[in-house]
Design a protein around this motif. Structure first.
Motif, mmCIF file in Angstrom:
data_model
loop_
_atom_site.group_PDB
_atom_site.id
_atom_site.type_symbol
_atom_site.label_atom_id
_atom_site.label_comp_id
_atom_site.label_asym_id
_atom_site.label_seq_id
_atom_site.Cartn_x
_atom_site.Cartn_y
_atom_site.Cartn_z
ATOM 1 N N SER A 21 -20.187 -52.428 32.126
ATOM 2 C CA SER A 21 -21.565 -52.809 32.435
ATOM 3 C C SER A 21 -22.560 -52.013 31.608
ATOM 4 O O SER A 21 -23.519 -52.570 31.068
ATOM 5 C CB SER A 21 -21.836 -52.596 33.933
ATOM 6 O OG SER A 21 -23.188 -52.831 34.241
ATOM 7 N N LYS A 22 -22.350 -50.696 31.488
ATOM 8 C CA LYS A 22 -23.276 -49.851 30.738
ATOM 9 C C LYS A 22 -23.208 -50.143 29.240
ATOM 10 O O LYS A 22 -24.215 -50.119 28.540
ATOM 11 C CB LYS A 22 -22.984 -48.370 31.011
ATOM 12 C CG LYS A 22 -23.508 -47.887 32.340
ATOM 13 C CD LYS A 22 -25.026 -48.054 32.412
ATOM 14 C CE LYS A 22 -25.577 -47.672 33.770
ATOM 15 N NZ LYS A 22 -27.038 -47.952 33.874
ATOM 16 N N GLU A 25 -25.144 -53.285 28.681
ATOM 17 C CA GLU A 25 -26.573 -53.028 28.800
ATOM 18 C C GLU A 25 -27.114 -52.311 27.563
ATOM 19 O O GLU A 25 -28.168 -52.672 27.033
ATOM 20 C CB GLU A 25 -26.828 -52.181 30.048
ATOM 21 C CG GLU A 25 -28.276 -51.811 30.269
ATOM 22 C CD GLU A 25 -28.444 -50.911 31.477
ATOM 23 O OE1 GLU A 25 -29.261 -49.987 31.412
ATOM 24 O OE2 GLU A 25 -27.738 -51.135 32.493
ATOM 25 N N ASP A 149 -29.391 -46.146 38.764
ATOM 26 C CA ASP A 149 -29.600 -47.468 39.351
ATOM 27 C C ASP A 149 -29.873 -47.431 40.852
ATOM 28 O O ASP A 149 -30.922 -47.854 41.322
ATOM 29 C CB ASP A 149 -28.400 -48.372 39.059
ATOM 30 C CG ASP A 149 -28.202 -48.600 37.566
ATOM 31 O OD1 ASP A 149 -29.182 -48.416 36.820
ATOM 32 O OD2 ASP A 149 -27.080 -48.951 37.152
ATOM 33 N N TYR A 209 -34.210 -49.218 34.873
ATOM 34 C CA TYR A 209 -34.116 -48.991 33.428
ATOM 35 C C TYR A 209 -34.940 -47.766 33.014
ATOM 36 O O TYR A 209 -34.779 -47.253 31.911
ATOM 37 C CB TYR A 209 -34.654 -50.198 32.651
ATOM 38 C CG TYR A 209 -33.733 -51.388 32.611
ATOM 39 C CD1 TYR A 209 -32.380 -51.244 32.323
ATOM 40 C CD2 TYR A 209 -34.220 -52.671 32.846
ATOM 41 C CE1 TYR A 209 -31.543 -52.341 32.275
ATOM 42 C CE2 TYR A 209 -33.388 -53.778 32.798
ATOM 43 C CZ TYR A 209 -32.049 -53.603 32.513
ATOM 44 O OH TYR A 209 -31.219 -54.691 32.466
ATOM 45 N N CYS A 233 -32.496 -58.991 35.051
ATOM 46 C CA CYS A 233 -31.159 -58.585 34.643
ATOM 47 C C CYS A 233 -30.605 -57.500 35.558
ATOM 48 O O CYS A 233 -30.351 -56.376 35.126
ATOM 49 C CB CYS A 233 -31.171 -58.098 33.196
ATOM 50 S SG CYS A 233 -29.518 -58.055 32.454
ATOM 51 N N THR A 235 -28.221 -55.135 37.223
ATOM 52 C CA THR A 235 -26.975 -54.640 36.657
ATOM 53 C C THR A 235 -25.923 -54.428 37.734
ATOM 54 O O THR A 235 -26.216 -54.456 38.938
ATOM 55 C CB THR A 235 -27.203 -53.301 35.930
ATOM 56 O OG1 THR A 235 -27.544 -52.312 36.906
ATOM 57 C CG2 THR A 235 -28.327 -53.412 34.920
#
Length: 479
Positions: A21-22, A25, A149, A209, A233, A235
């Motif tokens: 995921s990271k 991103e 997050d 973010y 978006c 995450t």
């Protein structure tokens, strides 16, 4: 740490899905969000009604008795040395100078064997950095989205660790400079009637973010209590943006004081969290940053800071290369992700006037400014203070900066610098040309608070926070 061991450590810490995921991103979403060919509209935030500020009415500070202060920060020296880390370093040293006892608690991500102590599922080390006591900790397996997050307000391992830590070091007051990962810790403080202060140096308390730049590359003016974050978006690390918003709001409202380094940050926070009142305390700029000679012409340009997409260094290089003058130079100081650095070097490889110097030590940074005529800060996001800008001005440099965030606050257009629309290459080109024709005899010098003044202002905040919490506790006991 060797690359393979580093990857294995990340995998064991975060897990496969989180890492994927990271990576997605960072290398796909962010590349699109911070692209150059994006017409960004910078939103305006309402001018706030400034509350009464007792700090301005106190000419001197008198310390009654020493207090035990714990600073909470997501990263710290020697692992990271950005502006937030420098703020905590300076402030902690000033509190020690005033006679207070200081500890710094920070997250780490070394291999488990690096840490010599364990409490529940948390591993930690105690060490000293420049005379300051520091505790760095990590989880065996880091909770989902823990760093940026999610906001966990009741994580059992952290709750147990916090109770142990606060008792062991007899902490009187906690100052959270990056509160999101420490929400559970601050909850324990409330249960023990230990007051806490929050300082926001970026926008992670609002935006997971931390940049207020959405997935389309547009600036975000308001999260609409987390509703807009669901459209932006979401995450893997963030399950419920609305819950995150309410937990963030609760953290801020329960703080004895919320502070920010600039008027801009205060405006954004009070616009987002309307029940919160923010006190502005500018970061101190050391007196070593001073002008030792007056410039006569503009030839030497510099960039100083992290090399990353959101800092807009690629924009600066592409525009500087359009200046047709062999006498000019652009020196780039800073470290960052190697892929981005390679991209910058590839852009500049045919221009011998551009030189990359890597990171610069704190002992050398003054010489960098003093040997520069103009420092350029082409950020593509809302800078919340920016040490480089103010250090450069204190050293007598011109500054060309994006007209965004807190950067316009100390700049007087055409007198000590120039502003341009972030990401606008034509405007940046015009400002670079304007700097070449700048009349240095008309340069307007700048002055800023020094760390001693900043430390004394925070000592006043701490004193008021302790007094307020003591009064609150006494009233509860009497009921």
């Amino acid at each position: 740490m060797k690359p393979l061991r580093y990857v294995i450590n990340l995998w064991s810490s975060f897990g496969t899905v989180a890492i994927i995921s990271k990576v997605w991103e960072k290398y796909f979403i962010n590349k699109y969000r911070f692209r150059l060919n994006c017409n960004r509209i910078v939103p305006e935030f309402p001018i706030r009604q400034k509350p009464y500020d007792f700090l301005h009415n106190t000419k001197s500070f008198i310390q009654d008795k020493p207090i035990n202060i714990c600073y909470l920060i997501h990263c710290f020296f020697p692992d990271k040395n950005g502006g937030t880390e420098q703020f905590v370093l300076n402030l902690a040293k000033e509190q020690q100078r005033l006679g207070n006892h200081v500890r710094i608690l920070t997250l780490g991500n070394h291999e488990l064997k690096f840490y010599s102590k364990q409490y529940k599922d948390i591993f930690f080390n105690d060490f000293q950095f420049e005379g300051l006591d520091v505790t760095q900790f990590r989880y065996r397996h880091i909770p989902r989205g823990y760093y940026y997050d999610e906001i966990y307000n009741n994580e059992p391992n952290m709750a147990a660790f916090a109770a142990m830590y606060l008792d062991k070091y007899k902490v009187n007051l906690v100052h959270a400079v990056y509160p999101q990962p420490f929400a559970t810790f601050l909850g324990v403080c409330l249960k023990q009637c230990i007051p806490y202060v929050i300082t926001t140096t970026d926008f992670n308390i609002i935006c997971h973010y931390a940049t207020l730049v959405d997935k389309r590359g547009q600036f975000c003016k308001h999260s609409r209590k987390g509703e807009r974050c669901e459209e932006c978006c979401k995450t893997y690390g963030l399950k419920d943006p609305r819950t995150r918003y309410h937990r963030a709001s609760d953290l801020l409202q329960r703080a004895e004081f919320v502070t920010a380094p600039s008027e801009f940050v205060a405006r954004v926070l009070e616009s987002e969290f309307q029940q919160v009142s923010v006190t502005v305390v500018p970061h101190g700029i050391s007196s070593v940053f001073s002008c030792f000679k007056k410039r006569e012409q503009t030839k030497r340009f510099s960039y100083v800071g992290i090399l990353s997409e959101l800092k807009g260094v690629h924009l600066l290089i592409s525009v500087f290369m359009r200046l047709d003058d062999s006498r000019l130079s652009l020196d780039i100081y800073g470290d960052g992700e190697q892929n981005y650095i390679n991209r910058l070097k590839n852009m500049a490889e045919n221009d011998s006037r551009i030189k990359f110097h890597g990171g610069v030590s704190s002992s050398h940074i003054v010489k960098v400014y003093q040997n520069s005529d103009c420092v350029v800060i082409p950020s593509l996001w809302f800078e919340t203070y920016n040490f480089v800008l103010r250090e450069a001005l204190a050293c007598g440099c011109l500054v060309i900066a994006s007209n965004i965030g807190a950067m316009p606050e100390p700049i007087y257009e055409g007198e000590n610098g120039f502003l341009f629309t972030p990401g606008n290459d034509e405007e940046l080109f015009q400002k670079l040309q304007a700097s070449l024709h700048f009349n240095w005899s008309l340069y307007r010098t700048s002055s800023f608070p020094v760390p001693k003044q900043e430390g004394e202002r925070y000592a006043l905040i701490y004193a008021h926070a302790l007094k307020s919490k003591t009064k609150e506790f006494s009233e509860d006991v009497s009921k």
